[in-house]
Design an enzyme around this catalytic site. Structure first.
Site: not given
Length: 390
Positions: A175-176, A179, A253
């Site tokens: 997930h990170e 980003h 988000d």
């Protein structure tokens, strides 16, 4: 004041008694209105009030009664904004006088990395750095303590006691990484500062990005880049784990992206279908407390607004999908490196994407970041982190 003239009268939080009269749906606050009326009479009555200057402060000038702002009363308004980089550096120097500093501490670097910080925020930052140095049994407060204190103030304290299983940790890492990768491949985006999968505050992981300078306005391409970055985490989950394994980690988000897209459409006139018009105004809440945004226009206009917001967010989702599919190998590499080291600085992430490896002195699993310049975007007057919510 008349007995002590000449003198200055200072009233802090003038909105407590000077709020607009007539609000509150008929339930007026008699005591407050009587105080306001008396204040108005004394400031502009029949007697001459020579030698008296009245100064008042508020962070809600929009709710003040118009009669207070007439000539002869509070007729001059002085806006006190958050300090710029020069102001932040001088404020830091004041608070650092009480702290024993190591030779590597550079107030200018810290000031550059704290856009949107008020004087109280900077004082808190110095205090946190001093506390960290004391806990580490250091006689001097070094740059590393200031960097760690900045992370704590901006992202929350580390929650190392929180136990995450391997699947959850892997999900957070991808997930990170999603980003971070979108930030790197979006030219209009602010530079990436740090990515971590250590739980902080209410988030399981976080990616920080900071501007190279204080920002006072935002361009359309920057907003589209921010939208794509917000969708990067969700897109990474979809690509790696599949549609059915998408988690709730992207809730913050999605909330941010929806809020930004709505502002673009209803406030900033950035919709081609709706044109440069304002479709939303802020309403004060019942009895003046709270508040809400009210959309102006017909049912058809509101439907079109909703459609435009959806198109912007879905367009950002597609944009992030294109970037991550094109750079899927970098996504795997970045996620695996995050799983190994837990925290990566912006320079390390750029080096990893460019060369496929990073040179690091600390051992795998260490979360201590290498000190570097830090900067941000999006309010609190400019800073924001994107990450997986707990």
């Amino acid at each position: 004041a008349k007995k002590s003239a000449p003198c200055i009268v200072f009233i802090d939080e003038i909105d407590a008694v000077g709020r607009h009269r007539g609000h509150g749906l008929g339930n007026s606050n008699d005591e407050r209105e009587q105080t306001l009326n008396q204040l108005l009479v004394e400031m502009d009555g029949f007697e001459a009030n020579e030698g008296i200057i009245i100064i008042a402060a508020t962070n809600r000038p929009d709710v003040l009664d118009p009669a207070l702002l007439r000539p002869g009363r509070f007729d001059r308004q002085v806006v006190v904004p958050l300090p710029d980089i020069e102001g932040r550096e001088k404020i830091l120097n004041v608070h650092m006088k009480k702290v024993p500093l190591a030779p590597d501490v550079e107030p200018r670097v810290i000031a550059r990395g704290t856009p949107g910080f008020s004087g109280a925020d900077l004082a808190n930052l110095v205090n946190e750095a001093a506390l960290l140095a004391a806990r580490r049994n250091k006689r001097l407060v070094a740059m590393r303590e200031f960097e760690d204190a900045k992370d704590k103030v901006m992202m929350g304290a580390e929650r190392r006691s929180m136990v995450m299983d391997d699947d959850e940790k892997k999900m957070t890492a991808y997930h990170e990484a999603g980003h971070a990768l979108v930030i790197i491949h979006e030219p209009a985006h602010d530079p990436i500062h740090k990515a971590t999968i250590i739980p902080r505050g209410g988030a399981l992981g976080m990616v920080m990005h900071m501007p190279e300078r204080d920002r006072y306005s935002y361009h359309r391409d920057k907003m589209h880049a921010d939208l794509a970055t917000a969708m990067g985490g969700r897109v990474a989950e979809e690509l790696i784990f599949g549609h059915d394994k998408v988690s709730s980690g992207a809730s913050s988000d999605i909330q941010y992206a929806t809020r930004l897209a709505r502002a673009m459409v209803t406030k900033w006139g950035m919709s081609t279908k709706l044109g440069p018009l304002q479709y939303e105004e802020t309403q004060e809440g019942y009895l003046g407390y709270g508040g809400s945004a009210r959309t102006m226009g017909s049912d058809e206009t509101n439907k079109l607004i909703d459609t435009e917001i959806r198109d912007l967010v879905e367009g950002a989702h597609k944009r992030a999908t294109v970037i991550l599919k094109k750079n899927i190998k970098q996504l795997h590499l970045l996620a695996q490196t995050l799983l190994e080291h837990e925290t990566l600085t912006g320079d390390e992430i750029k080096e990893l994407v460019a060369t496929g490896k990073i040179d690091r002195e600390d051992k795998p699993g260490s979360s201590q970041p290498i000190a570097e310049v830090k900067g941000s975007a999006i309010p609190k007057a400019g800073r924001r982190a994107v990450g997986a919510a707990a």
